[in-house]
Design a protein around this motif. Sequence first.
Motif, PDB file in Angstrom:
ATOM      1  N   ILE A  11      35.709  13.194  12.067  1.00 15.34           N
ATOM      2  CA  ILE A  11      35.751  13.503  13.345  1.00 15.34           C
ATOM      3  C   ILE A  11      34.636  14.634  13.701  1.00 15.34           C
ATOM      4  O   ILE A  11      34.603  15.604  12.816  1.00 15.34           O
ATOM      5  CB  ILE A  11      37.098  13.977  13.856  1.00 15.34           C
ATOM      6  CG1 ILE A  11      37.944  12.782  13.820  1.00 15.34           C
ATOM      7  CG2 ILE A  11      37.031  14.407  15.060  1.00 15.34           C
ATOM      8  CD1 ILE A  11      39.287  13.195  13.813  1.00 15.34           C
ATOM      9  N   VAL A  12      33.767  14.194  14.672  1.00 16.41           N
ATOM     10  CA  VAL A  12      32.713  15.208  14.946  1.00 16.41           C
ATOM     11  C   VAL A  12      32.919  15.701  16.141  1.00 16.41           C
ATOM     12  O   VAL A  12      33.248  15.178  17.071  1.00 16.41           O
ATOM     13  CB  VAL A  12      31.164  14.441  14.989  1.00 16.41           C
ATOM     14  CG1 VAL A  12      30.035  15.353  15.292  1.00 16.41           C
ATOM     15  CG2 VAL A  12      30.957  13.831  13.472  1.00 16.41           C
ATOM     16  N   THR A  13      32.753  17.037  16.224  1.00 14.34           N
ATOM     17  CA  THR A  13      32.906  17.902  17.523  1.00 14.34           C
ATOM     18  C   THR A  13      31.783  18.529  17.811  1.00 14.34           C
ATOM     19  O   THR A  13      30.760  18.797  16.843  1.00 14.34           O
ATOM     20  CB  THR A  13      34.006  19.134  17.338  1.00 14.34           C
ATOM     21  OG1 THR A  13      33.450  19.993  16.309  1.00 14.34           O
ATOM     22  CG2 THR A  13      35.343  18.434  17.023  1.00 14.34           C
ATOM     23  N   THR A  14      31.267  18.640  19.140  1.00 14.12           N
ATOM     24  CA  THR A  14      30.270  19.191  19.527  1.00 14.12           C
ATOM     25  C   THR A  14      30.471  20.582  20.198  1.00 14.12           C
ATOM     26  O   THR A  14      31.472  20.764  20.641  1.00 14.12           O
ATOM     27  CB  THR A  14      29.488  18.247  20.446  1.00 14.12           C
ATOM     28  OG1 THR A  14      30.399  18.173  21.615  1.00 14.12           O
ATOM     29  CG2 THR A  14      29.191  17.019  19.805  1.00 14.12           C
ATOM     30  N   ARG A  15      29.593  21.510  20.146  1.00 14.42           N
ATOM     31  CA  ARG A  15      29.512  22.808  21.012  1.00 14.42           C
ATOM     32  C   ARG A  15      29.209  22.656  22.063  1.00 14.42           C
ATOM     33  O   ARG A  15      28.115  21.750  22.625  1.00 14.42           O
ATOM     34  CB  ARG A  15      28.621  23.764  20.033  1.00 14.42           C
ATOM     35  CG  ARG A  15      29.331  23.941  18.588  1.00 14.42           C
ATOM     36  CD  ARG A  15      28.309  24.742  17.926  1.00 14.42           C
ATOM     37  NE  ARG A  15      27.645  25.946  18.125  1.00 14.42           N
ATOM     38  CZ  ARG A  15      26.759  26.813  17.731  1.00 14.42           C
ATOM     39  NH1 ARG A  15      26.159  26.237  16.573  1.00 14.42           N
ATOM     40  NH2 ARG A  15      26.409  27.951  18.129  1.00 14.42           N
ATOM     41  N   ARG A  16      29.766  23.144  23.124  1.00 14.73           N
ATOM     42  CA  ARG A  16      29.439  23.490  24.757  1.00 14.73           C
ATOM     43  C   ARG A  16      28.098  23.903  24.624  1.00 14.73           C
ATOM     44  O   ARG A  16      27.737  24.846  23.654  1.00 14.73           O
ATOM     45  CB  ARG A  16      30.288  24.214  25.507  1.00 14.73           C
ATOM     46  CG  ARG A  16      31.554  23.620  25.522  1.00 14.73           C
ATOM     47  CD  ARG A  16      32.639  24.258  26.516  1.00 14.73           C
ATOM     48  NE  ARG A  16      32.583  25.816  25.900  1.00 14.73           N
ATOM     49  CZ  ARG A  16      32.644  26.769  26.799  1.00 14.73           C
ATOM     50  NH1 ARG A  16      32.479  26.810  28.039  1.00 14.73           N
ATOM     51  NH2 ARG A  16      32.807  28.065  26.090  1.00 14.73           N
ATOM     52  N   TYR A  75      23.924  27.563  23.037  1.00 14.50           N
ATOM     53  CA  TYR A  75      25.375  27.559  22.648  1.00 14.50           C
ATOM     54  C   TYR A  75      26.291  28.320  23.363  1.00 14.50           C
ATOM     55  O   TYR A  75      26.157  29.517  23.063  1.00 14.50           O
ATOM     56  CB  TYR A  75      25.551  27.265  21.187  1.00 14.50           C
ATOM     57  CG  TYR A  75      24.678  26.099  20.541  1.00 14.50           C
ATOM     58  CD1 TYR A  75      25.159  24.889  20.790  1.00 14.50           C
ATOM     59  CD2 TYR A  75      23.438  26.344  19.898  1.00 14.50           C
ATOM     60  CE1 TYR A  75      24.569  23.539  20.164  1.00 14.50           C
ATOM     61  CE2 TYR A  75      22.897  25.046  19.229  1.00 14.50           C
ATOM     62  CZ  TYR A  75      23.600  23.703  19.415  1.00 14.50           C
ATOM     63  OH  TYR A  75      22.668  22.791  18.965  1.00 14.50           O
ATOM     64  N   ASP A  77      29.736  28.284  22.563  1.00 19.18           N
ATOM     65  CA  ASP A  77      30.708  28.577  21.344  1.00 19.18           C
ATOM     66  C   ASP A  77      30.037  28.801  20.097  1.00 19.18           C
ATOM     67  O   ASP A  77      29.146  28.632  19.826  1.00 19.18           O
ATOM     68  CB  ASP A  77      31.364  26.923  21.142  1.00 19.18           C
ATOM     69  CG  ASP A  77      32.050  26.711  22.493  1.00 19.18           C
ATOM     70  OD1 ASP A  77      32.923  27.541  23.250  1.00 19.18           O
ATOM     71  OD2 ASP A  77      31.909  25.339  22.915  1.00 19.18           O
ATOM     72  N   SER A  80      30.687  26.131  13.886  1.00 15.17           N
ATOM     73  CA  SER A  80      32.010  25.649  13.352  1.00 15.17           C
ATOM     74  C   SER A  80      31.788  26.341  11.819  1.00 15.17           C
ATOM     75  O   SER A  80      30.486  26.441  11.186  1.00 15.17           O
ATOM     76  CB  SER A  80      32.240  24.272  13.109  1.00 15.17           C
ATOM     77  OG  SER A  80      31.224  23.622  12.497  1.00 15.17           O
TER      78      SER A  80
END
Length: 81
Positions: A11-16, A75, A77, A80
Amino acid sequence: MATPRTGTLRIVTTRRFAHPHTGETLEQFAARVVPELDDPTTTLLSWNLHLAVRRAPLGAPGNGSGGLLGTDLVYLDPPSA
């Protein structure tokens, strides 16, 4: 018929992120996009080291836009772990 894939799911999350408005300083940008932070300017710099290490420092006198460009990706946020 397609062969089903096996293995693990990543699962890949992206930063705002956001781009500054034309002529916006880092202080103005930070106040606009992350006003809830205690020290938004310093926090954004710590999350965006590519801005902190620029040859022309952000907010330097005579730097016009405060060092931000409309094409900058900032960015909103922390990175990670």
